[in-house]
Design an enzyme around this catalytic site. Structure first.
Site, mmCIF file in Angstrom:
data_model
loop_
_atom_site.group_PDB
_atom_site.id
_atom_site.type_symbol
_atom_site.label_atom_id
_atom_site.label_comp_id
_atom_site.label_asym_id
_atom_site.label_seq_id
_atom_site.Cartn_x
_atom_site.Cartn_y
_atom_site.Cartn_z
ATOM 1 N N GLU A 180 54.250 97.943 -53.415
ATOM 2 C CA GLU A 180 53.237 97.472 -54.427
ATOM 3 C C GLU A 180 52.694 98.745 -55.325
ATOM 4 O OE1 GLU A 180 53.156 96.487 -51.250
ATOM 5 O OE2 GLU A 180 53.728 94.557 -51.383
ATOM 6 N N GLN A 182 52.438 89.780 -54.576
ATOM 7 C CA GLN A 182 52.788 88.487 -54.006
ATOM 8 C C GLN A 182 51.587 87.748 -53.511
ATOM 9 O OE1 GLN A 182 56.274 88.168 -50.693
ATOM 10 N NE2 GLN A 182 57.051 88.340 -52.813
ATOM 11 N N PHE A 183 50.829 88.418 -52.917
ATOM 12 C CA PHE A 183 49.559 87.647 -52.334
ATOM 13 C C PHE A 183 48.330 88.665 -52.761
ATOM 14 C CE2 PHE A 183 52.401 84.880 -50.300
ATOM 15 C CZ PHE A 183 51.720 83.668 -50.219
ATOM 16 N N ASP A 184 46.965 88.036 -52.909
ATOM 17 C CA ASP A 184 46.040 88.830 -52.882
ATOM 18 C C ASP A 184 45.824 90.299 -51.906
ATOM 19 O OD1 ASP A 184 45.511 87.377 -50.395
ATOM 20 O OD2 ASP A 184 44.945 85.732 -51.901
ATOM 21 N N PHE A 223 48.268 91.669 -50.464
ATOM 22 C CA PHE A 223 49.481 92.600 -50.444
ATOM 23 C C PHE A 223 49.439 93.524 -51.522
ATOM 24 C CE2 PHE A 223 51.385 88.840 -48.057
ATOM 25 C CZ PHE A 223 50.778 89.435 -46.870
ATOM 26 N N HIS A 263 46.538 86.193 -46.459
ATOM 27 C CA HIS A 263 47.328 85.385 -47.433
ATOM 28 C C HIS A 263 46.154 84.469 -48.295
ATOM 29 C CE1 HIS A 263 50.932 85.990 -45.301
ATOM 30 N NE2 HIS A 263 51.734 85.714 -46.394
HETATM 31 C C1 TPP Z 1 52.434 94.927 -48.169
HETATM 32 C C2 TPP Z 1 52.991 93.479 -48.227
HETATM 33 N N1 TPP Z 1 53.804 93.174 -49.402
HETATM 34 C C3 TPP Z 1 54.235 91.901 -49.250
HETATM 35 C C4 TPP Z 1 54.393 91.142 -48.192
HETATM 36 C C5 TPP Z 1 54.971 89.638 -48.296
HETATM 37 N N2 TPP Z 1 56.119 89.444 -47.557
HETATM 38 C C6 TPP Z 1 56.112 89.162 -46.301
HETATM 39 S S1 TPP Z 1 57.694 89.146 -45.709
HETATM 40 C C7 TPP Z 1 58.189 89.929 -46.994
HETATM 41 C C8 TPP Z 1 59.460 90.360 -46.842
HETATM 42 C C9 TPP Z 1 59.799 91.567 -45.786
HETATM 43 O O1 TPP Z 1 61.119 91.701 -45.555
HETATM 44 P P1 TPP Z 1 61.592 92.856 -44.589
HETATM 45 O O2 TPP Z 1 60.838 93.850 -44.434
HETATM 46 O O3 TPP Z 1 63.163 93.125 -44.708
HETATM 47 O O4 TPP Z 1 61.509 91.924 -43.452
HETATM 48 P P2 TPP Z 1 61.978 90.489 -42.728
HETATM 49 O O5 TPP Z 1 60.886 89.340 -43.199
HETATM 50 O O6 TPP Z 1 63.340 90.367 -43.240
HETATM 51 O O7 TPP Z 1 62.017 90.344 -41.260
HETATM 52 C C10 TPP Z 1 57.381 90.261 -48.065
HETATM 53 C C11 TPP Z 1 57.697 90.579 -49.405
HETATM 54 C C12 TPP Z 1 53.640 91.517 -47.340
HETATM 55 N N3 TPP Z 1 53.646 90.735 -46.183
HETATM 56 N N4 TPP Z 1 53.079 92.804 -47.195
#
Ligand code: TPP
Ligand code: MG
Lengths: 344, 386
Positions: free
Chosen positions: A75, A97-99, A101, A144
């Site tokens: 981000e 994506q969410f507050d 995050f 979330h």
């Molecule tokens: C800081 C942050 N940004 C965005 C998200 C939203 N989000 C949750 S899981 C995800 C994808 C994560 O992918 P990866 O690191 O490859 O892990 P996987 O889910 O594939 O195990 C995202 C973008 C988050 N949880 N935290």
């Protein structure tokens, strides 16, 4: 600046269909991108997937990956890159994506996005829109459901906008993208699927940001609210008629700039006010709003301005969130405490 | 005097800036050119058969756990479930290489690693059921709370491992993160701190191909995620994440290295997310079935089963025993999850601070009054949810 969406939408025919807020937001992005090639959308999963809430659905297909870009997952990087893009004349619309995050981007937001115009003596404003799905009520697990508007409000240099209706979602997002100042655009995620019969093709006025609107006129007291709490207040106002209260409901639509005029005019008429929001009460927006109302309407007030807010706790787990969220009963309770006995 | 007169034109040769020397030789830090494998290779013969059988039992149990948790989500018993189906070898190996005194730092996808470490599945799934944020005492199990903000748990693992070393304890922290998470700033800060402090940490990146819808190719331009280690001065290991024996060996070596003062290691496990990101995700929007099918032929249980049966270590009876144990776990989980968890609304105020502030006491009293007055909590909210 007041433009009509119809005038900018290229002569489509008006037909009011059932539209969700998510769809209206997507339409606003699409129309802004079609109108101005400088508008670029970037964020996590905004391209192929169309965003986790599907707001950006179809944009990558229509405008290509360079206009609607799936970024690496970072981000601070997204918003920092948006700053650079804006410095070079683009008009980035960033999706968090969410507050919760959006917090990694906080430094970019506070130290650069909010300050660049000021630091450069007006030479380099940053026309960036930061869209943030926010608030609770969707059964999300931790991180979330945050209501983070107070952080943004407390940062001079940021506009903070939150729509509550399908029509405003479109109009306010268009206005935010058109603004040369940075806007934190808070999308109440539990209203994403709320439908209204609305068509962007019908002439709908794109208001300048910073104007509140009276959603329901009333004489007894004013409910001042915004975003996800607007429908709650409207429901409370309906229920209050049974008690003989005729409540006015003001939808602020924009926390910064704040529409003192509309709010004060209403409270001067009704003499009573309750501020309602989901965000925690302590240090929350309601304190600022109550102070402004009191400063302007003191001699018209029949009772102290009250606040109905989320508790001063980290957002609870989904099974407990209904106890936390300000609902109709809590609003009515506050209205009941507005010293009506003085009336009789 | 000119430079030429000073040095003699013929004698002049460029030299490095004064005092410059390479800080670290990058060669030994580089990952293998291909993911390291054990199963189906000559190295497999050297692996203790008991370990292979143990891994097999845990993998089968893990697969069953994933299926059960997914089913519970469909029945509305979990708010959300990020499945680790297909990634069981990573999850299980991460748990098995740790001693009791070590710490695990899981992400939301890693409840199975916590279960394989011995945590009660119900406690592991509490966050995802939605009655509490964390279902267990992290200190009791030496498992940090499941972490959702991506990569933010990694600096915690570094700090904890550093603290343990400062106190003279030979404790290792193993921290798990996804391929997408490696793009976050916290990932890079954690690796740098760990390397500079020579902290006893193992970073396990499960490269499952996707961050929700975003494929690895949009996430990084590096030769591999394991290569990122080199820039920080730690070894990077590239492993087949579906080869349980390879995962166990490589993670075990990294833990041993950390414990003996050798510093951190970054392990990239190449694996695949067989299910959608969570039950709320629609994977058909961004990937085709053919990739999933290709990975099905490289399933971690299949690879291990082939090895074990080839060496005569697994017969039908043994398979039956393992499956029965998995079924018992699933039945138990099902039964416990089908009961509504006890909920006390007053919990909202119990753990904000050590002592409730005056404001919290007021708010608690108000909620109690509301509940006693039987005020329906707050219609109008839940219905609008998806
Ligand atoms: C800081 C942050 N940004 C965005 C998200 C939203 N989000 C949750 S899981 C995800 C994808 C994560 O992918 P990866 O690191 O490859 O892990 P996987 O889910 O594939 O195990 C995202 C973008 C988050 N949880 N935290
Ligand atoms: Mg991934």
């Amino acid at each position: 600046m007041t433009t009509t969406a119809a005038a900018t939408a290229g002569g489509r025919t008006g037909r009011a269909a059932q539209t969700t807020m998510a769809q209206a937001l997507g339409r606003a992005l699409r129309d802004a991108m079609a109108e101005d090639p400088a508008v670029h959308v970037l964020g996590e999963d905004v391209g192929t997937l169309g965003g986790v809430f599907r707001v950006t659905d179809g944009l990558a297909k229509e405008f290509g990956d360079d206009r609607c870009t799936d970024t690496p997952l970072a981000e601070a990087g997204i918003l920092g890159a948006a700053v650079g893009m804006a410095m070079y004349g683009l008009r980035p619309v960033v999706e968090m994506q969410f507050d919760a995050f959006a917090y990694p981007a906080f430094e970019q937001l506070v130290s650069h996005v909010a300050k660049m115009r000021n630091r450069t003596g007006g030479a380099m404003p940053l026309p960036i829109t930061v869209r943030i799905p926010y608030g609770g009520g969707i059964g999300g697990v931790e991180h979330h459901s945050d209501s983070s508007e107070a952080y943004y409000m407390a940062t001079p240099g940021l506009h903070v906008v939150a729509p509550s209706t399908v029509e405003d979602a479109y109009g306010l997002l268009r206005a935010s993208i058109a603004s040369d100042d940075p806007v934190v655009f808070l999308e109440p995620k539990r209203l994403y699927w709320a439908k209204a019969s609305w068509s962007p093709d019908a002439p709908s006025v794109v208001e300048p940001i910073g104007r509140a609107v009276v959603r329901r006129s009333g004489r007894s007291a004013t409910l001042i609210t915004y975003g996800p709490s607007v429908p709650v207040c409207l429901e409370a106002a309906e229920a209050a008629t049974a008690e003989g209260w005729d409540l006015e409901v003001i939808d602020l639509r924009s926390l910064v700039p704040f529409d003192d005029e509309t709010v004060a005019a209403s409270v001067r008429r009704t003499g009573r006010a309750v501020v309602v929001h989901e965000s925690s009460g302590f240090g929350g927006p309601g304190g600022e709003i109550a102070a402004r109302v009191t400063e302007r309407c003191f001699h018209h007030l029949e009772a102290p301005v009250l606040r109905v807010a989320g508790f001063d706790i980290p957002y609870p787990p989904p099974m407990q969130e209904r106890h936390h969220l300000p609902g109709v009963d809590r609003v009515l309770d506050a209205v009941a405490r507005l010293q009506w006995e003085a009336e009789s | 005097m000119t430079v030429q007169e000073l040095t003699g034109a013929a004698a002049y040769r460029p030299t490095p800036p004064p005092a410059w020397k390479p800080l670290t030789d990058p060669a030994p830090l580089l990952p293998d050119p291909e993911p390291y494998r054990v199963l189906g290779t000559d190295a497999a013969a050297a692996v203790d058969p008991d370990l292979l059988l143990r891994l097999y039992a845990e993998l089968v149990r893990g697969r069953r756990y994933n299926a059960q948790a997914t089913a519970l989500t469909k029945q509305g018993r979990l708010a959300v479930y990020p499945s680790s189906t297909g990634q069981e070898a990573c999850e299980v190996a991460a748990a098995l290489v740790l001693e009791e005194r070590d710490w695990l730092f899981p992400s939301y996808r890693d409840t199975l690693a916590a279960v394989a470490r011995g945590l009660d599945p119900v406690e592991a799934l509490t966050l995802l059921r939605g009655d509490r944020h964390t279902g267990y005492d992290p200190r009791e199990h030496r498992i940090a709370p499941l972490c959702t903000p991506l990569a933010t748990q990694l600096p915690h693992a570094v700090g904890l491992a550093h603290a343990a070393r400062l106190k003279g304890d030979d404790v290792v922290a193993l921290a798990m993160v996804g391929d997408g998470g490696t793009s976050e700033g916290d990932f890079h800060e954690a690796l740098n701190f760990a390397a500079v402090w020579r902290a006893p940490v193992v970073f396990l990146v499960q490269n499952n191909g996707f961050a929700i819808s975003v494929p690895l190719a949009k996430q990084t331009a590096a030769p591999s995620l394991a290569h990122k280690a080199v820039g920080y001065g730690m070894p990077g290991r590239l492993v087949d994440g579906n080869d349980a024996a390879a995962m166990h060996q490589v993670l075990g070596e990294a833990v041993a290295r950390a414990r003996s003062g050798g510093g951190p290691t970054l392990v990239e496990a190449v694996t695949y997310r067989m299910d959608a990101h969570t039950n709320a995700d629609d994977a058909t929007r961004y990937r085709g079935d053919s990739d999933v099918e290709a990975w099905r032929a490289h399933d971690p249980i299949l690879l291990l089963e082939r090895e074990l049966t080839g060496r005569g270590l697994l017969d039908e009876e043994a398979v039956g025993t393992v499956r029965e144990a998995a079924e018992r776990m699933a039945a138990d989980l099902r039964e416990q999850m089908n009961a509504d968890p006890p909920l006390d609304p007053m919990d909202l105020f119990s753990h904000v601070f050590e002592e409730r502030t005056g404001q919290l006491l007021e708010q608690e009293a108000r909620l109690r009054d509301e509940l006693e007055a039987g005020q329906g909590p707050h219609e109008g909210e839940a219905e609008e949810a998806r």
